[in-house]
Design a protein around this motif. Structure first.
Motif, PDB file in Angstrom:
ATOM      1  N   SER A 295      48.759  41.898 -57.526  1.00 54.03           N
ATOM      2  CA  SER A 295      49.977  41.995 -56.725  1.00 54.03           C
ATOM      3  C   SER A 295      49.812  43.136 -55.740  1.00 54.03           C
ATOM      4  CB  SER A 295      51.180  42.214 -57.650  1.00 54.03           C
ATOM      5  OG  SER A 295      52.357  42.224 -56.890  1.00 54.03           O
ATOM      6  N   GLY A 296      50.922  43.625 -55.204  1.00 52.34           N
ATOM      7  CA  GLY A 296      50.871  44.715 -54.243  1.00 52.34           C
ATOM      8  C   GLY A 296      52.212  44.812 -53.567  1.00 52.34           C
ATOM      9  N   PHE A 297      52.272  45.529 -52.409  1.00 50.32           N
ATOM     10  CA  PHE A 297      53.594  45.628 -51.782  1.00 50.32           C
ATOM     11  C   PHE A 297      54.017  44.324 -51.128  1.00 50.32           C
ATOM     12  CE2 PHE A 297      51.314  47.998 -48.184  1.00 50.32           C
ATOM     13  CZ  PHE A 297      51.413  46.961 -47.250  1.00 50.32           C
ATOM     14  N   ASN A 298      53.111  43.360 -51.132  1.00 48.38           N
ATOM     15  CA  ASN A 298      53.506  42.024 -50.681  1.00 48.38           C
ATOM     16  C   ASN A 298      54.472  41.366 -51.675  1.00 48.38           C
ATOM     17  OD1 ASN A 298      51.190  42.207 -52.323  1.00 48.38           O
ATOM     18  ND2 ASN A 298      50.569  40.114 -51.863  1.00 48.38           N
ATOM     19  N   HIS A 299      54.523  41.850 -52.904  1.00 44.90           N
ATOM     20  CA  HIS A 299      55.409  41.246 -53.912  1.00 44.90           C
ATOM     21  C   HIS A 299      56.532  42.170 -54.353  1.00 44.90           C
ATOM     22  CE1 HIS A 299      51.704  38.674 -55.061  1.00 44.90           C
ATOM     23  NE2 HIS A 299      52.350  38.166 -54.042  1.00 44.90           N
ATOM     24  N   VAL A 327      48.739  52.859 -61.176  1.00 41.36           N
ATOM     25  CA  VAL A 327      48.846  51.404 -61.096  1.00 41.36           C
ATOM     26  C   VAL A 327      48.903  51.018 -59.618  1.00 41.36           C
ATOM     27  CG1 VAL A 327      50.203  49.385 -61.762  1.00 41.36           C
ATOM     28  CG2 VAL A 327      50.083  51.372 -63.287  1.00 41.36           C
ATOM     29  N   VAL A 328      47.931  50.224 -59.199  1.00 36.99           N
ATOM     30  CA  VAL A 328      47.817  49.865 -57.783  1.00 36.99           C
ATOM     31  C   VAL A 328      47.706  48.348 -57.657  1.00 36.99           C
ATOM     32  CG1 VAL A 328      46.722  52.057 -57.151  1.00 36.99           C
ATOM     33  CG2 VAL A 328      45.292  50.107 -57.828  1.00 36.99           C
ATOM     34  N   GLY A 329      47.796  47.875 -56.409  1.00 29.97           N
ATOM     35  CA  GLY A 329      47.713  46.444 -56.170  1.00 29.97           C
ATOM     36  C   GLY A 329      46.332  46.035 -55.681  1.00 29.97           C
ATOM     37  N   ASN A 330      46.274  44.809 -55.184  1.00 26.20           N
ATOM     38  CA  ASN A 330      44.981  44.262 -54.766  1.00 26.20           C
ATOM     39  C   ASN A 330      44.954  43.930 -53.276  1.00 26.20           C
ATOM     40  OD1 ASN A 330      46.656  42.069 -54.692  1.00 26.20           O
ATOM     41  ND2 ASN A 330      45.350  40.706 -55.864  1.00 26.20           N
ATOM     42  N   ILE A 331      45.877  44.531 -52.504  1.00 30.75           N
ATOM     43  CA  ILE A 331      45.840  44.224 -51.076  1.00 30.75           C
ATOM     44  C   ILE A 331      45.082  45.329 -50.337  1.00 30.75           C
ATOM     45  CG2 ILE A 331      47.896  42.766 -51.034  1.00 30.75           C
ATOM     46  CD1 ILE A 331      49.437  45.146 -49.962  1.00 30.75           C
ATOM     47  N   THR A 334      46.931  50.918 -49.049  1.00 32.63           N
ATOM     48  CA  THR A 334      47.339  51.701 -50.213  1.00 32.63           C
ATOM     49  C   THR A 334      48.666  51.145 -50.723  1.00 32.63           C
ATOM     50  OG1 THR A 334      46.241  53.605 -49.298  1.00 32.63           O
ATOM     51  CG2 THR A 334      47.865  54.022 -51.023  1.00 32.63           C
ATOM     52  N   ASP A 335      48.644  50.696 -51.938  1.00 29.83           N
ATOM     53  CA  ASP A 335      49.837  50.028 -52.484  1.00 29.83           C
ATOM     54  C   ASP A 335      50.055  50.473 -53.923  1.00 29.83           C
ATOM     55  OD1 ASP A 335      47.634  48.800 -53.509  1.00 29.83           O
ATOM     56  OD2 ASP A 335      48.282  46.744 -53.130  1.00 29.83           O
ATOM     57  N   THR A 336      50.349  51.764 -54.049  1.00 30.75           N
ATOM     58  CA  THR A 336      50.472  52.362 -55.380  1.00 30.75           C
ATOM     59  C   THR A 336      51.859  52.100 -55.969  1.00 30.75           C
ATOM     60  OG1 THR A 336      48.999  54.095 -54.584  1.00 30.75           O
ATOM     61  CG2 THR A 336      50.135  54.505 -56.671  1.00 30.75           C
ATOM     62  N   PHE A 337      51.873  51.457 -57.109  1.00 31.69           N
ATOM     63  CA  PHE A 337      53.138  51.227 -57.816  1.00 31.69           C
ATOM     64  C   PHE A 337      53.564  52.467 -58.604  1.00 31.69           C
ATOM     65  CE2 PHE A 337      51.569  46.775 -57.583  1.00 31.69           C
ATOM     66  CZ  PHE A 337      52.683  46.185 -57.024  1.00 31.69           C
ATOM     67  N   ASN A 367      53.998  37.343 -47.256  1.00 31.10           N
ATOM     68  CA  ASN A 367      52.699  36.696 -47.423  1.00 31.10           C
ATOM     69  C   ASN A 367      51.560  37.556 -46.881  1.00 31.10           C
ATOM     70  OD1 ASN A 367      54.471  33.775 -46.956  1.00 31.10           O
ATOM     71  ND2 ASN A 367      53.046  33.959 -48.668  1.00 31.10           N
ATOM     72  N   PHE A 368      51.759  38.868 -46.821  1.00 30.87           N
ATOM     73  CA  PHE A 368      50.720  39.746 -46.294  1.00 30.87           C
ATOM     74  C   PHE A 368      49.393  39.494 -47.017  1.00 30.87           C
ATOM     75  CE2 PHE A 368      48.888  44.197 -45.949  1.00 30.87           C
ATOM     76  CZ  PHE A 368      48.468  44.018 -44.636  1.00 30.87           C
ATOM     77  N   ASN A 369      48.325  39.575 -46.240  1.00 30.06           N
ATOM     78  CA  ASN A 369      46.974  39.254 -46.726  1.00 30.06           C
ATOM     79  C   ASN A 369      46.832  37.770 -47.053  1.00 30.06           C
ATOM     80  OD1 ASN A 369      45.462  42.109 -48.500  1.00 30.06           O
ATOM     81  ND2 ASN A 369      46.204  41.928 -46.426  1.00 30.06           N
TER      82      ASN A 369
END
Ligand code: LLP
Length: 404
Positions: A295-299, A327-331, A334-337, A367-369
């Motif tokens: 996931s990531g900030f896209n979700h 905990v980070v995303g896969n986009i 930088t999308d640190t949760f 739908n980023f990325n």
């Protein structure tokens, strides 16, 4: 499935519908709505669900069936609310900076309207004059709410007509014989201190005597929910008590039975939402142990956009030893949760649940990325139902016109 969703329930749902997935627990929405209703049961108060928080049509219907009204922030939300079965008399459109055509459409659809600029108020006067009641959104110049990005009532905010422009408002009201039925404020989101609402009431009561057709005082949304251990949500009982005291004792009340409106979004749906993601990759470094989820900030953008805290649990290994992780995303940004977050030992393939994800979670996804938006599931009377399928590849191309 029990009334409260267990780890096993969430794992079953993740296995059946895949991840990432939003899971909404309907009972929790009902519980939150009941709290509001019970607290205000002795007063003339109506709740409009601020549906910008979560607009899945099943959620809208569920909330309609509970008896709440709905507050919309675009003409499309108005249309969704109508589609969900709300009659126009239970729909409010609190607009901000919109093209006048949307106000015209809202009027055609017969819903309540709050206008937030002198410009649109004038256009409204020109088009409809006295013939259709209208509300005014004011900027009360009150600083309130959590992060500054979600603070909307302060003296530098774009929202509402600044209350100090009352003379200009009255000029328009007189010129067009406007039938002002509602005065509205919304000072921010995550307001813990109930006195903020009392300050708002004072501001509105000061100017209320100018409006002879007034029926409603709309205090907006912004009730805080608890997102971490030890935190308290807004004390709704105290709020109800103070609001009814303010209305009972204020001289303006004489001879009038003003109805109080609120527009809760987060309070109704935040805690009902769980977002489940799967751990793709573990990466140990000198500075952090990274957990990369699918996931990531896209979700779920709230941690990155507002520094919002979402409680995270490793539901695949709830008894594992606690360790600190980032905990980070896969986009590809930088999308640190979460930084340095204690979690039960995490392994690749584990499922993490992010709590309080019902409000502004799916709703702000993208739908980023070129990744798919997540699926949505509701748990209703102990049964899980898919209410939005995960995007498929075709969805990424659906509105594209291939001219090359
Ligand atoms: N009424 C109006 C006019 C609003 O602008 C809002 C939220 C609400 C009601 C509902 O506020 P709530 O009860 O949900 O706090 N995306 C941000 C929150 C933005 C709120 C925008 N307006 C977040 O995720 O924290």
């Amino acid at each position: 499935m029990m009334n409260s969703l267990s780890h096993a329930d969430l794992i079953t749902i993740a296995e059946e519908y895949g991840t990432p997935v939003y899971v909404y627990h309907a009972e929790k929405i009902k519980e939150q709505y009941r709290k509001l209703q019970d607290a205000f049961s002795n007063s003339n108060t109506v709740f409009f669900y601020a549906c910008k928080a979560l607009t899945n049509v099943n959620i809208l219907r569920y909330i309609k069936n509970l008896g709440a009204n709905v507050d919309c922030s675009s003409i499309n939300e108005v249309r969704l609310a109508l589609h969900a079965g709300f009659p126009p008399s239970r729909i409010l459109y609190t607009s901000n900076g919109i093209d006048f055509n949307e106000i015209r459409d809202a009027k055609e659809l017969g819903v309540y309207i709050n206008i937030d600029s002198l410009s649109n108020l004038e256009k409204f006067g020109n088009a409809f004059g006295y013939s259709y009641p209208v509300g005014i959104r004011l900027r009360p110049n009150i600083l309130a709410g959590g992060n500054i990005k979600i603070s909307t009532g302060h003296d530098k905010s774009k929202f509402g007509i600044p209350v100090e422009q009352i003379e200009q408002i009255l000029k328009l009201v007189n010129k067009y014989k406007l039938r002002i039925s509602d005065l509205h404020i919304h000072t921010g989101s995550e307001i813990k201190d109930v006195d903020v609402f009392l300050k708002g009431i004072e501001v509105l009561f000061d100017i209320a005597p100018h409006f002879e057709n007034l029926e409603f005082i709309d205090l907006g949304g912004g009730f805080k929910v608890a997102s971490m251990a030890g935190e308290q949500e807004t004390d709704i009982l105290l709020l109800a008590e103070k609001v009814s005291r303010a209305f009972a004792s204020h001289p303006y009340k004489k001879g009038r039975n003003l109805q109080v409106w609120f527009e809760p979004g987060k309070f109704l749906v935040s805690a009902a939402g769980n977002f489940i993601a799967k751990v793709n990759v573990m990466k140990e470094t000198a500075t952090a142990d990274f957990v990369s989820v699918n996931s990531g900030f896209n979700h779920l953008i709230r941690p990155m956009f507002y520094d919002a805290y979402h409680h995270i649990e490793n539901i695949s290994n709830p008894d594992g030893p606690l360790k600190n992780y980032s905990v980070v995303g896969n986009i590809c940004e930088t999308d640190t949760f979460a930084w340095d977050r204690p979690l039960n030992q995490v392994r690749e393939g584990d499922l993490l649940v992010f709590r309080n994800a019902g409000a502004y979670g799916f709703e702000m996804s993208s739908n980023f990325n070129s990744r798919f938006k997540p699926a949505e599931v509701i748990v209703l009377e102990g049964r899980a139902h898919l209410i939005r399928r995960r995007d498929q590849f075709d969805d990424l191309l659906r509105n594209q016109l291939e001219v090359i």
